[in-house]
Design an enzyme around this catalytic site. Structure first.
Site, mmCIF file in Angstrom:
data_model
loop_
_atom_site.group_PDB
_atom_site.id
_atom_site.type_symbol
_atom_site.label_atom_id
_atom_site.label_comp_id
_atom_site.label_asym_id
_atom_site.label_seq_id
_atom_site.Cartn_x
_atom_site.Cartn_y
_atom_site.Cartn_z
ATOM 1 N N SER A 1 1.518 -9.845 10.748
ATOM 2 C CA SER A 1 0.888 -8.809 9.917
ATOM 3 C C SER A 1 -0.628 -8.918 10.057
ATOM 4 O O SER A 1 -1.258 -9.828 9.511
ATOM 5 C CB SER A 1 1.313 -8.987 8.460
ATOM 6 O OG SER A 1 0.482 -8.228 7.619
ATOM 7 N N SER B 1 1.985 -5.384 3.383
ATOM 8 C CA SER B 1 3.423 -5.248 3.653
ATOM 9 C C SER B 1 4.260 -6.236 2.846
ATOM 10 O O SER B 1 5.411 -6.486 3.185
ATOM 11 C CB SER B 1 3.673 -5.434 5.151
ATOM 12 O OG SER B 1 3.002 -6.591 5.620
ATOM 13 N N CYS C 1 0.867 -1.177 0.000
ATOM 14 C CA CYS C 1 0.000 0.000 0.000
ATOM 15 C C CYS C 1 0.908 1.233 0.000
ATOM 16 O O CYS C 1 2.129 1.116 0.138
ATOM 17 C CB CYS C 1 -0.844 -0.010 1.269
ATOM 18 S SG CYS C 1 0.188 0.002 2.745
ATOM 19 N N GLU D 1 0.282 -0.376 16.462
ATOM 20 C CA GLU D 1 -0.588 0.751 16.079
ATOM 21 C C GLU D 1 -1.540 1.105 17.234
ATOM 22 O O GLU D 1 -1.768 2.290 17.521
ATOM 23 C CB GLU D 1 -1.387 0.397 14.823
ATOM 24 C CG GLU D 1 -2.222 1.571 14.341
ATOM 25 C CD GLU D 1 -3.088 1.248 13.130
ATOM 26 O OE1 GLU D 1 -2.685 0.406 12.296
ATOM 27 O OE2 GLU D 1 -4.173 1.829 13.032
ATOM 28 N N CYS E 1 -8.337 1.578 6.450
ATOM 29 C CA CYS E 1 -7.905 2.385 5.310
ATOM 30 C C CYS E 1 -8.320 1.766 3.979
ATOM 31 O O CYS E 1 -8.754 0.612 3.916
ATOM 32 C CB CYS E 1 -6.398 2.568 5.377
ATOM 33 S SG CYS E 1 -5.528 1.101 4.849
HETATM 34 O O1 0O3 Z 1 -0.920 -3.459 10.948
HETATM 35 P P1 0O3 Z 1 -0.374 -4.678 10.269
HETATM 36 O O2 0O3 Z 1 0.058 -5.699 11.286
HETATM 37 O O3 0O3 Z 1 -1.282 -5.209 9.241
HETATM 38 O O4 0O3 Z 1 0.966 -4.150 9.575
HETATM 39 P P2 0O3 Z 1 1.742 -4.482 8.253
HETATM 40 O O5 0O3 Z 1 1.661 -5.894 7.862
HETATM 41 O O6 0O3 Z 1 3.114 -3.913 8.466
HETATM 42 O O7 0O3 Z 1 1.018 -3.654 7.102
HETATM 43 C C1 0O3 Z 1 1.072 -2.268 7.033
HETATM 44 C C2 0O3 Z 1 0.036 -1.629 7.880
HETATM 45 C C3 0O3 Z 1 0.505 -0.522 8.735
HETATM 46 C C4 0O3 Z 1 1.740 -0.067 8.730
HETATM 47 C C5 0O3 Z 1 -0.435 0.129 9.660
HETATM 48 O O8 0O3 Z 1 -1.621 0.409 9.062
HETATM 49 FE FE1 SF4 Z 2 -0.996 0.888 4.435
HETATM 50 FE FE2 SF4 Z 2 -1.589 0.923 7.009
HETATM 51 FE FE3 SF4 Z 2 -1.328 3.177 5.702
HETATM 52 FE FE4 SF4 Z 2 -3.392 1.580 5.212
HETATM 53 S S1 SF4 Z 2 -2.970 2.676 7.097
HETATM 54 S S2 SF4 Z 2 -2.153 2.672 3.703
HETATM 55 S S3 SF4 Z 2 -2.432 -0.459 5.474
HETATM 56 S S4 SF4 Z 2 0.285 1.649 6.067
#
Ligand code: 0O3
Ligand code: SF4
Length: 324
Positions: free
Chosen positions: A229, A274, A19, A133, A201
């Site tokens: 993830s 990711s 993304c 997060e 998102c």
């Molecule tokens: O939040 P998630 O465990 O899905 O994280 P990833 O796999 O690193 O994917 C990106 C999402 C992110 C950075 C937060 O939205």
């Molecule tokens: Fe990617 Fe997380 Fe940002 Fe969505 S909120 S665009 S999954 S990094």
């Protein structure tokens, strides 16, 4: 398009993989390594993908759990999942140079948390305990935030004043389960206030909708993504809910169990936000080696969002380019 019975088929979902927030975070570490030279410290995994982290570590990134592992005065990148204000204060205390790779869509949720807290509202944060997060967002207003992890939590969570409650969420949850939780919360708290815009998102929601399209006619859905993830793990659940007969998550092709492919005709493939696409290509090649046809792509929608790099890094890159 559904294949005829007896005919093998592999369909790869789109959108899948990187993304805009992940792309920006990974490029941030790469450019920081180019600009400042190794080592560049990164607090937590920059994104939750084993291969991304290993590749950046080979280039000189040092991943740490907490800032006390970073030498005073060094450069540290905050991961895409965001940090709490306490972590920012720690960085200042240790005189660290910080580059913030928090996804702007996560930052948006932090703003919402601060705004609701300023209005003295209670915030029900839908998300998973221990996820970075959630720790970052909760840290914006710990005394105002209560975590709701499941529909069962929604039935039991207590609030002080049901007339002043808002909800927010982690960005990478299941859209359907989150809506179910919100419906249950609203039954109990009819004046529950929504976030000003969706917290889950565009990327999370598109990847879930795209896998739903292929899951119903798949005997097996393989999701590429790491175990930690959140959005990748959700894709397995969404595929099963949408009718896939089986679904498994793998980090890469080497984790595919030949037993999963026995008697299987229709395979669906996708990947988390990711996940670099060469890992998906590895899975497609693996299937071809085992007698499956070349995959066709089923695309739900186009994605064109791109985020600018963190301003503190852009400034140093500009300075470098002008020879200062
Ligand atoms: O939040 P998630 O465990 O899905 O994280 P990833 O796999 O690193 O994917 C990106 C999402 C992110 C950075 C937060 O939205
Ligand atoms: Fe990617 Fe997380 Fe940002 Fe969505 S909120 S665009 S999954 S990094």
């Amino acid at each position: 398009m559904p294949a005829r019975p007896g005919e093998k088929q592999v369909v790869v979902a789109a959108p899948r993989g990187y993304c805009a927030g992940v792309d920006r975070a990974v490029i941030t570490v790469e450019k920081a390594l180019d600009r400042y030279g190794p080592p560049v410290y990164v607090r937590k995994q920059i994104v939750h993908n084993k291969h991304v982290v290993e590749t950046l570590a080979e280039r000189g990134a040092i991943f740490v759990e907490e800032l006390d592992e970073v030498p005073e005065g060094a450069t540290v990148v905050f991961s895409a999942h965001g940090v709490s204000p306490m972590v920012r204060d720690q960085a200042t205390d240790r005189r660290l140079k910080t580059i913030d790779a928090t996804c702007p869509l996560v930052t948006k949720v932090h703003h919402e948390a601060r705004r609701f807290a300023k209005e003295d509202r209670e915030i029900l944060l839908i998300g998973h305990a221990g996820h970075e997060e959630v720790e970052g967002t909760s840290g914006e207003a710990p005394e105002h935030i209560t975590l709701v992890q499941s529909p069962a939590d929604a039935d039991t969570v207590e609030v002080k004043d049901p007339t002043r409650v808002s909800w927010l969420s982690q960005t990478t949850l299941s859209v359907d389960e989150t809506m179910q939780i919100v419906r249950r919360l609203r039954e109990r708290f009819p004046l529950l206030q929504d976030p000003p815009s969706d917290d889950i998102c565009y990327a999370t929601s598109n990847r879930q909708s795209a896998v739903k399209q292929i899951a119903a006619h798949s005997d097996l859905v393989i999701v590429v993504g790491s175990a930690n993830s959140s959005n990748s793990v959700r894709l397995v659940e969404v595929a099963l809910d949408a009718g896939a007969k089986a679904s498994y998550r793998v980090d890469n092709a080497s984790e595919i169990d030949d037993g999963w492919l026995e008697g299987v005709e229709h395979v669906g493939i996708t990947s988390g936000a990711s996940v670099p696409d060469d890992l998906v290509q590895g899975v497609l090649d693996h299937l071809v080696d085992r007698g499956f046809p070349v995959a066709t792509e089923e695309r739900l929608t186009e994605e064109n969002l791109v985020f600018a790099l963190p301003p503190e890094l852009r400034k140093d890159l500009r300075r470098n380019a002008s020879g200062d």
